[in-house]
Design a protein around this motif. Structure first.
Motif, PDB file in Angstrom:
ATOM      1  N   LEU A   1      -4.632   1.867  10.501  1.00  0.00           N
ATOM      2  CA  LEU A   1      -4.562   3.290  10.404  1.00  0.00           C
ATOM      3  C   LEU A   1      -3.217   3.297   9.486  1.00  0.00           C
ATOM      4  CD1 LEU A   1      -5.101   4.319  13.930  1.00  0.00           C
ATOM      5  CD2 LEU A   1      -6.449   5.113  12.121  1.00  0.00           C
ATOM      6  N   TYR A   2      -2.164   2.622   9.605  1.00  0.00           N
ATOM      7  CA  TYR A   2      -1.188   2.792   8.477  1.00  0.00           C
ATOM      8  C   TYR A   2      -1.616   2.392   7.302  1.00  0.00           C
ATOM      9  CZ  TYR A   2       3.575   1.984   6.616  1.00  0.00           C
ATOM     10  OH  TYR A   2       4.895   2.001   5.914  1.00  0.00           O
ATOM     11  N   SER A   3      -2.244   1.544   6.763  1.00  0.00           N
ATOM     12  CA  SER A   3      -2.950   1.304   5.528  1.00  0.00           C
ATOM     13  C   SER A   3      -3.775   2.265   5.002  1.00  0.00           C
ATOM     14  CB  SER A   3      -3.797  -0.009   5.626  1.00  0.00           C
ATOM     15  OG  SER A   3      -3.033  -1.081   6.052  1.00  0.00           O
ATOM     16  N   LEU A   4      -4.635   2.919   5.961  1.00  0.00           N
ATOM     17  CA  LEU A   4      -5.547   3.872   5.577  1.00  0.00           C
ATOM     18  C   LEU A   4      -4.608   5.255   5.108  1.00  0.00           C
ATOM     19  CD1 LEU A   4      -8.154   5.678   5.635  1.00  0.00           C
ATOM     20  CD2 LEU A   4      -7.841   6.119   8.164  1.00  0.00           C
ATOM     21  N   TYR A   5      -3.570   5.367   5.781  1.00  0.00           N
ATOM     22  CA  TYR A   5      -2.524   6.519   5.628  1.00  0.00           C
ATOM     23  C   TYR A   5      -1.859   6.557   4.161  1.00  0.00           C
ATOM     24  CZ  TYR A   5       2.170   8.827   5.555  1.00  0.00           C
ATOM     25  OH  TYR A   5       3.090   9.609   5.223  1.00  0.00           O
ATOM     26  N   ASN A   6      -1.729   5.171   3.863  1.00  0.00           N
ATOM     27  CA  ASN A   6      -1.219   4.777   2.390  1.00  0.00           C
ATOM     28  C   ASN A   6      -2.379   4.718   1.283  1.00  0.00           C
ATOM     29  OD1 ASN A   6       1.826   4.737   2.685  1.00  0.00           O
ATOM     30  ND2 ASN A   6       1.062   3.559   4.474  1.00  0.00           N
ATOM     31  N   ASP A   7      -3.717   4.925   1.675  1.00  0.00           N
ATOM     32  CA  ASP A   7      -4.598   4.672   0.700  1.00  0.00           C
ATOM     33  C   ASP A   7      -5.467   6.028   0.282  1.00  0.00           C
ATOM     34  OD1 ASP A   7      -7.228   4.222  -0.660  1.00  0.00           O
ATOM     35  OD2 ASP A   7      -7.214   2.054   0.288  1.00  0.00           O
ATOM     36  N   LYS A   8      -4.896   6.766  -0.769  1.00  0.00           N
ATOM     37  CA  LYS A   8      -5.232   8.213  -1.086  1.00  0.00           C
ATOM     38  C   LYS A   8      -6.862   8.043  -1.189  1.00  0.00           C
ATOM     39  CE  LYS A   8      -4.498  11.911  -3.897  1.00  0.00           C
ATOM     40  NZ  LYS A   8      -3.580  12.568  -5.079  1.00  0.00           N
ATOM     41  N   GLU A   9      -7.494   7.353  -1.979  1.00  0.00           N
ATOM     42  CA  GLU A   9      -8.835   7.157  -2.242  1.00  0.00           C
ATOM     43  C   GLU A   9      -9.778   6.902  -0.924  1.00  0.00           C
ATOM     44  OE1 GLU A   9     -12.253   4.525  -4.519  1.00  0.00           O
ATOM     45  OE2 GLU A   9     -10.077   4.448  -5.329  1.00  0.00           O
ATOM     46  N   LEU A  10      -9.609   5.936  -0.212  1.00  0.00           N
ATOM     47  CA  LEU A  10      -9.883   5.833   1.316  1.00  0.00           C
ATOM     48  C   LEU A  10      -9.798   6.767   2.180  1.00  0.00           C
ATOM     49  CD1 LEU A  10     -12.241   3.557   2.069  1.00  0.00           C
ATOM     50  CD2 LEU A  10     -10.184   2.402   3.280  1.00  0.00           C
ATOM     51  N   LYS A  11      -8.527   7.364   2.048  1.00  0.00           N
ATOM     52  CA  LYS A  11      -8.475   8.663   3.092  1.00  0.00           C
ATOM     53  C   LYS A  11      -9.124   9.862   2.868  1.00  0.00           C
ATOM     54  CE  LYS A  11      -4.147   9.836   2.929  1.00  0.00           C
ATOM     55  NZ  LYS A  11      -2.637  10.006   3.068  1.00  0.00           N
ATOM     56  N   ARG A  12      -9.647  10.069   1.620  1.00  0.00           N
ATOM     57  CA  ARG A  12     -10.630  11.146   1.123  1.00  0.00           C
ATOM     58  C   ARG A  12     -11.843  10.651   1.776  1.00  0.00           C
ATOM     59  NH1 ARG A  12     -13.884  13.083  -2.653  1.00  0.00           N
ATOM     60  NH2 ARG A  12     -13.570  15.104  -3.555  1.00  0.00           N
ATOM     61  N   GLU A  13     -12.449   9.376   1.561  1.00  0.00           N
ATOM     62  CA  GLU A  13     -13.750   9.175   2.185  1.00  0.00           C
ATOM     63  C   GLU A  13     -13.565   9.433   3.781  1.00  0.00           C
ATOM     64  OE1 GLU A  13     -17.259   8.210   2.476  1.00  0.00           O
ATOM     65  OE2 GLU A  13     -16.475   8.206   0.507  1.00  0.00           O
ATOM     66  N   PHE A  14     -12.464   8.892   4.394  1.00  0.00           N
ATOM     67  CA  PHE A  14     -12.428   9.274   5.910  1.00  0.00           C
ATOM     68  C   PHE A  14     -12.485  10.792   6.079  1.00  0.00           C
ATOM     69  CE2 PHE A  14      -9.474  10.384   9.295  1.00  0.00           C
ATOM     70  CZ  PHE A  14      -9.709   9.226  10.401  1.00  0.00           C
ATOM     71  N   LEU A  15     -11.876  11.797   5.266  1.00  0.00           N
ATOM     72  CA  LEU A  15     -12.067  13.048   5.491  1.00  0.00           C
ATOM     73  C   LEU A  15     -13.357  13.461   5.396  1.00  0.00           C
ATOM     74  CD1 LEU A  15      -8.753  14.267   4.243  1.00  0.00           C
ATOM     75  CD2 LEU A  15      -9.184  14.186   6.381  1.00  0.00           C
TER      76      LEU A  15
ATOM     77  N   SER B   1      -3.132  13.874   7.145  1.00  0.00           N
ATOM     78  CA  SER B   1      -2.639  12.660   6.725  1.00  0.00           C
ATOM     79  C   SER B   1      -1.533  12.143   7.658  1.00  0.00           C
ATOM     80  CB  SER B   1      -2.000  12.730   5.307  1.00  0.00           C
ATOM     81  OG  SER B   1      -1.642  11.531   4.868  1.00  0.00           O
ATOM     82  N   GLU B   2      -0.603  12.887   8.122  1.00  0.00           N
ATOM     83  CA  GLU B   2       0.661  12.828   9.271  1.00  0.00           C
ATOM     84  C   GLU B   2      -0.217  12.560  10.670  1.00  0.00           C
ATOM     85  OE1 GLU B   2       3.653  12.285   8.523  1.00  0.00           O
ATOM     86  OE2 GLU B   2       2.936  12.574   6.379  1.00  0.00           O
ATOM     87  N   ARG B   3      -1.288  13.157  10.929  1.00  0.00           N
ATOM     88  CA  ARG B   3      -2.005  12.823  12.100  1.00  0.00           C
ATOM     89  C   ARG B   3      -2.522  11.258  11.938  1.00  0.00           C
ATOM     90  NH1 ARG B   3      -6.469  17.229  13.271  1.00  0.00           N
ATOM     91  NH2 ARG B   3      -4.585  18.364  13.314  1.00  0.00           N
ATOM     92  N   ILE B   4      -2.889  10.787  10.956  1.00  0.00           N
ATOM     93  CA  ILE B   4      -3.248   9.427  11.105  1.00  0.00           C
ATOM     94  C   ILE B   4      -2.125   8.511  11.151  1.00  0.00           C
ATOM     95  CG2 ILE B   4      -4.164   7.669   9.403  1.00  0.00           C
ATOM     96  CD1 ILE B   4      -5.859   9.805   8.145  1.00  0.00           C
TER      97      ILE B   4
END
Length: 504
Positions: free
Chosen positions: A460-474, A438-441
């Motif tokens: 990327l800043y918005s992705l960092y703050n979007d828990k659901e989408l960050k899960r999809e990213f991972l 998350s911090e890498r993003i």
């Protein structure tokens, strides 16, 4: 035609280590030409010979292979000169002097034992009248510091302590402290490091005062009382103010920041950093650093004086295949300070010696002020195509959790991969790992901002703050990791099935 890539110093270092490993039991090196092809192809052999000379003090290195490689890559006249310098240098270990004598006998027709006798009459004597000159040179030349630390590390702990105590008898203040600070900071939990701490406390040096104050932030708790005690001793000797910044700024006054670069982090969090300064004569002081977001400062390599052309060539090699960002010195200093905090008391001594090139650079605040926006499918699709994501995947030995995940994948039909990813995502990206990614993003968003790619930074800043989408990213990181795993294994059937399922 040269078909091999030009390597950066860290890659050359790794290639030499590989050679030592492959040829550890070999005597007739001439018959193993194939293993030297990559080193043979390097245009600049100076880096190779420099690294080989450092291997002399390594107790486990094959001295005959070092000799063979030095003869292969170093012009004879230069090699003879360097060997004589080792013999005449009072800081050279006995092991290094014996090595130099042995090789000189083979290549220098004018060599005679009588010439060398005066340098070997007292082989146990470690310090003499030339030492002050070495200590003074080390203040302005980190390479001299590093040579001393290489030498120190070649000794037994008992001999290390004897050497440091011999310094304490004859030298004091800044020249002594400058040499012992990296000893203490890089070896703080050893008896040698503790000896260096005690000597620094009695050194009456402003540099020691600064180093010990700084060490309070990251030192092992068991060392804190000793550090505080030695700070008190320094205060009693009259050192009550930290004037070290002015001291180092004075040393840097004839040069200015030159090229400062960094890469985006890769899938292991590694970043390649360059800092350099240029003086009025056009000569460059150059430092390459590898950092990651797990352990901070990982490796460091520098040259005290090279040409602009050499600097540019090394940078080109260093960043081969990756985009490097030119970045303001203050921003880069902040990034390095954060990496230091991760390293704590495990900072390589090479970095400790070179970091003072940034003494006159003020750290800059690194913060984004974007509003958080809702990421659309199109935005998310764009994020997945960013160039740095080519390197964002886990390799087979990334972690125990990922190895377990791959074992499951190996025993699962491709149709069920999505189910396995869903079930194991939180196991591979457990809480600590999730936080790092998350911090890498966020860190990459900051770099995109300084690269003036504001749209990517915003995404990327918005992705960092979007828990659901960050899960999809991972989940996408795991998909890519599976693909790369089978690509490395050259499993064409699996690759085709994965491309059909995820790419097309």
């Amino acid at each position: 035609m040269n078909t091999f890539a030009q390597l950066n110093p860290f890659e050359i270092k790794a290639e030499i280590s590989k050679l030592f490993s492959k040829l550890s039991d070999v005597n007739d090196f001439e018959n193993y030409e194939i293993h030297y092809k990559i080193l043979d192809a390097q245009n600049d052999k100076n880096i190779i010979t420099k690294l080989l000379f450092k291997e002399i003090n390594n107790q486990n290195s094959n001295k005959n292979l070092i000799k063979f490689l030095l003869l292969r890559y170093s012009p004879k006249d230069e090699l003879i000169e360097h060997l004589w310098n080792i013999i005449k240098n009072n800081m050279s270990s006995n092991q290094a002097k014996i090595f130099a004598l042995d090789l000189l006998r083979d290549i220098d027709t004018e060599w005679s034992y009588e010439q060398c006798d005066k340098y070997l009459d007292n082989p146990d004597e470690l310090v003499d009248s030339d030492t002050r000159k070495i200590l003074n040179n080390a203040i302005s030349n980190p390479e001299v510091q590093i040579d001393f630390l290489d030498f120190l590390n070649s000794l037994t702990e008992e001999d290390q302590i004897t050497l440091l105590k011999s310094f304490e008898k004859d030298y004091s203040k800044d020249e002594l402290a400058n040499m012992l600070i990296p000893v203490f900071l890089s070896m703080s939990n050893t008896e040698t490091g503790k000896t260096a701490l005690e000597i620094l406390g009695n050194s009456k040096s402003q540099l020691a005062y600064h180093a010990l104050n700084s060490a309070l932030e990251f030192a092992d708790e068991k060392l804190i009382p000793s550090i505080k005690k030695n700070l008190s001793i320094l205060k009693l000797s009259g050192i009550r103010e930290d004037n070290s910044l002015l001291f180092y700024k004075e040393l840097l006054k004839d040069s200015k920041p030159y090229k400062f670069c960094i890469t985006y982090p890769d899938g292991q969090g590694n970043q390649a950093v360059i800092i350099s300064r240029i003086n009025k004569q056009g000569k460059v002081r150059f430092v390459a650093i590898v950092i990651d977001d797990y352990k901070g400062i990982r490796d460091c390599f520098g040259f005290n004086e090279i040409t602009k052309f050499e600097c540019n060539t090394i940078i080109e090699r260093f960043y081969r295949g990756q985009r490097a960002l030119d970045i303001a010195p203050g921003i880069l200093k902040t990034i390095l300070l954060n990496a230091e905090k991760l390293s704590k008391d495990k900072i390589p001594y090479e970095y400790i010696c070179w970091k003072n090139l940034l003494a006159d650079v003020e750290p800059s605040k690194v913060k984004l002020s974007f509003n958080i926006k809702k990421i659309t499918k199109k935005d998310f699709s764009e994020i997945l195509k960013y160039e740095f994501l080519d390197y964002w995947f886990l390799n087979q030995d990334y972690s125990d959790e990922f190895e377990d995940f791959i074992k499951i994948i190996n025993n699962t039909p491709t149709d069920f991969y999505e189910k396995i990813i869903e079930e194991n995502l939180e196991k591979v990206f457990f809480q600590e790992e999730y936080t790092i990614w998350s911090e890498r993003i966020l860190h990459t968003a900051i770099l995109k901002h300084f690269a003036k790619d504001e749209k990517a930074a915003q995404n990327l800043y918005s992705l960092y703050n979007d828990k659901e989408l960050k899960r999809e990213f991972l989940k996408n990181i795991l998909r890519k990791s599976i693909y790369e795993y089978y690509f490395l294994k050259q499993d064409k059937e699996k690759i085709q099935a994965i491309e059909t399922m995820w790419v097309k």
